[in-house]
Scaffold this motif. Sequence first.
Motif, PDB file in Angstrom:
ATOM      1  N   LYS A 151       0.821  -1.212   0.000  1.00 11.24           N
ATOM      2  CA  LYS A 151       0.000   0.000   0.000  1.00 11.24           C
ATOM      3  C   LYS A 151       0.852   1.257   0.000  1.00 11.24           C
ATOM      4  O   LYS A 151       0.582   2.214  -0.746  1.00 11.24           O
ATOM      5  N   VAL A 152       1.897   1.269   0.816  1.00 12.70           N
ATOM      6  CA  VAL A 152       2.744   2.460   0.918  1.00 12.70           C
ATOM      7  C   VAL A 152       3.463   2.715  -0.402  1.00 12.70           C
ATOM      8  O   VAL A 152       3.545   3.861  -0.879  1.00 12.70           O
ATOM      9  N   ALA A 153       3.985   1.668  -1.030  1.00 14.70           N
ATOM     10  CA  ALA A 153       4.714   1.835  -2.287  1.00 14.70           C
ATOM     11  C   ALA A 153       3.805   2.310  -3.416  1.00 14.70           C
ATOM     12  O   ALA A 153       4.179   3.203  -4.191  1.00 14.70           O
ATOM     13  N   VAL A 154       2.621   1.720  -3.530  1.00 14.34           N
ATOM     14  CA  VAL A 154       1.709   2.094  -4.618  1.00 14.34           C
ATOM     15  C   VAL A 154       1.223   3.530  -4.455  1.00 14.34           C
ATOM     16  O   VAL A 154       1.223   4.325  -5.413  1.00 14.34           O
ATOM     17  N   ILE A 155       0.829   3.898  -3.233  1.00 12.61           N
ATOM     18  CA  ILE A 155       0.366   5.272  -2.995  1.00 12.61           C
ATOM     19  C   ILE A 155       1.508   6.263  -3.203  1.00 12.61           C
ATOM     20  O   ILE A 155       1.315   7.340  -3.782  1.00 12.61           O
ATOM     21  N   GLY A 156       2.717   5.901  -2.759  1.00 10.74           N
ATOM     22  CA  GLY A 156       3.867   6.780  -2.962  1.00 10.74           C
ATOM     23  C   GLY A 156       4.154   7.015  -4.433  1.00 10.74           C
ATOM     24  O   GLY A 156       4.410   8.155  -4.853  1.00 10.74           O
ATOM     25  N   ALA A 157       4.118   5.941  -5.239  1.00 12.48           N
ATOM     26  CA  ALA A 157       4.363   6.099  -6.671  1.00 12.48           C
ATOM     27  C   ALA A 157       3.286   6.952  -7.328  1.00 12.48           C
ATOM     28  O   ALA A 157       3.577   7.749  -8.232  1.00 12.48           O
ATOM     29  N   ALA A 158       2.037   6.808  -6.868  1.00 10.67           N
ATOM     30  CA  ALA A 158       0.954   7.628  -7.426  1.00 10.67           C
ATOM     31  C   ALA A 158       1.163   9.102  -7.102  1.00 10.67           C
ATOM     32  O   ALA A 158       0.953   9.977  -7.960  1.00 10.67           O
ATOM     33  N   VAL A 159       1.580   9.394  -5.872  1.00 11.38           N
ATOM     34  CA  VAL A 159       1.849  10.784  -5.496  1.00 11.38           C
ATOM     35  C   VAL A 159       3.023  11.339  -6.308  1.00 11.38           C
ATOM     36  O   VAL A 159       2.988  12.485  -6.784  1.00 11.38           O
ATOM     37  N   GLY A 160       4.082  10.538  -6.474  1.00 15.87           N
ATOM     38  CA  GLY A 160       5.219  10.985  -7.274  1.00 15.87           C
ATOM     39  C   GLY A 160       4.834  11.236  -8.715  1.00 15.87           C
ATOM     40  O   GLY A 160       5.301  12.201  -9.342  1.00 15.87           O
ATOM     41  N   PHE A 161       3.979  10.372  -9.276  1.00 14.68           N
ATOM     42  CA  PHE A 161       3.485  10.569 -10.643  1.00 14.68           C
ATOM     43  C   PHE A 161       2.726  11.885 -10.760  1.00 14.68           C
ATOM     44  O   PHE A 161       2.934  12.656 -11.711  1.00 14.68           O
ATOM     45  N   ALA A 162       1.852  12.160  -9.780  1.00 10.09           N
ATOM     46  CA  ALA A 162       1.081  13.404  -9.808  1.00 10.09           C
ATOM     47  C   ALA A 162       1.990  14.625  -9.693  1.00 10.09           C
ATOM     48  O   ALA A 162       1.791  15.640 -10.380  1.00 10.09           O
ATOM     49  N   GLY A 163       3.015  14.542  -8.830  1.00 14.02           N
ATOM     50  CA  GLY A 163       3.928  15.669  -8.670  1.00 14.02           C
ATOM     51  C   GLY A 163       4.731  15.947  -9.920  1.00 14.02           C
ATOM     52  O   GLY A 163       4.915  17.105 -10.317  1.00 14.02           O
TER      53      GLY A 163
END
Length: 519
Positions: A151-163
Amino acid sequence: MAPVSEQPAPQGAGDPPHAAATPLPDPPVEEPRRENGGEWCPGSGNPVAPSGESGAQPRAATEAPGSAAAEPPEGGWGWVVMLAAMWCNGAVFGIQNSCGVLFVSMLQLFDDGEDKQLAFKTAWVSSLSMGMVFFCSPIVSIFTDLFGCQKVAVIGAAVGFAGLLSSSFVSTIEPLYFTYGVLFACGCSFAYQPSLVILGHYFKQRLGLVNGIVTAGSSLFTVSLPFLLRVLIDSVGLYNTLRVLCILMFILLLAGFTYKPLVPNAKDKEGGKKGKFRFPPEKKICNFSVFKVLSYRIWAFGIPAALFGYFVPYVHLMKHVKDRFGDSVPEEVLLLCLGITSGVGRLIFGRVADYIPGAKKVYLQVASFFFIGLMSMMIPLCHVFGGLIAVCLFMGLFDGCFICIMAPIAFELVGAQDVSQAIGFLLGLMSIPMTVGPPIAGLLRDQLGTYDVAFYLAGVPPLIGGAILCIIPWVHERQKLKERAKPVDGETTEKMLDNENTLVLDTTEKPVKEMESGV
C-alpha cells in the motif's frame, strides 16, 4: 515462543480431568527484535520477513499462531519483487542524480535576463527534491510498519506521478518548489523505502546478492538517463521531457503491486485480534532510544555535518562545465563516470567491509569523506575536460563506499533491534545539509560569477565530518567494555530471585502435602 514441534498438544476428550482443568501456564514470551521493518526471532540473529501487508503466507507461517515464522523462499516470486525493487531504485535515484541536466534546462527556460539570483532560486528545486526523499524516511518507516509495503509503495508512486506531471504545467520557477521539490520527492520516498523492506520477505541467504543487484539499478539509470534527458530536452523541450519521465513513475506504480508480503503488518495483526485497528503505543512507533547510544549520536550528527557539500557537484557540475568549456564537451559524460564508479565502489567496498570487524568499518567512511572532499576542491583546478573525468571517477568510487556501508555500521552501533529506525533517523538528519548546500553554492555563483569558491567550500564539510567520525570506534569499544560488566550484576540478581522463588514454592507445597496426608 516455542516452535510447532514443541507446542503442547491440544487436550482431547480422553484426557484426564485434572489435565484439562489445570492447564500449565504459558512460558513468558520474549519481545521480538526488529530490523529494517522486519521481525527477529528471540535469541537468534537471523532475520525473518519484515512486517508488511498480509498476502500469500507460507504454510509453516500459518499453521499455528504461536509457531515461528517460516524461512524466506529464496526465490520464486521473489525474483519478480527483486526486479520491481531494482526499477524503483533506478527510477527514483536516476532522476534525482540527473538533476544537473534538468537544472541547466530550467536556467535556460526561466532566464529573463533580469533575475540575478536565478541559479540560487533554481538550485532549490533539486535540493528540496533530494532532501525530501531523505527527510521523509523516518515517517515512511512508521507507515510501512503500520500499513505494509504494498500500500505504501503504490500510494507513494501515485503521489510521485502526480507531482512530476503537475511540474510539466508550471510557467514560473516557484511552483516547482512544491510540485517537484515536495510532492514528487515525497512520493519517491514513500515508493523507495518499501522496496528495500520487502526483499527480506523473500530472501535471506541471498539477501546480500539481491541488495547488490537492486542498488545497481541506481547506477544503471544514472549512467543512461542523462543522455536520454539531453536528447529529449533538445527535441521536445523540458515540459514534454517531464511528461516522458512520468512513464517511469507509472511503471513504478505497477511495480508496487508485486510487493506481496509474507507476514501480516501491524494493522492486520491488530484488526485480526480485536476486529478494529488501533495504533501501537507511541514508544513502538517512534523509538528514540537509539540516541542514548553515544557512538550512534556521534555518527548521526557527524555524517550530516559532512554532507553540506555532498550534493553540490550533482546539481552544479553541469553548469560549471558549460561555463568553463561551453558546448564543446559532452558534460553528461561526467554523470556517466559518477554512476559507473559508484556502482563499482558499492560492490568492492561492500565486500571489503565484511572483513573489517565491528565499528572499525567507520574508518571506510572516514576515508571516503576525505577523498570526496579532496575531489570537490580539485574541480575548479581542472582546466582540461580529462581532468574532470578523472575527478568524477574517484568521487563516484568513494561515493559508493560511503553509501554501501551505512547499514552495516548502524547494525554494529545499535544492534539488530533498533537498526531500522536508526537508519531512518539518520536519513532524516541527512536531508538538512543536502537541501541547504546546493542553494548556497548557487548563491555564491550568482554573487561571484563563478563556481570556484563554491566547490572549494563544498570540500570542507566532508573533511570536518570525517574527522568527527574518527573517534567512533574508540567510543564504541568503551561502551562495550562497560556493558560487559553489567551482566555480572544482573546474573547475581537473577540467581537471588530464583532462590527466593524456590523458597516460596517450598513453603506453599508443605501445607498442601500435610492436608493431603490428613485427608
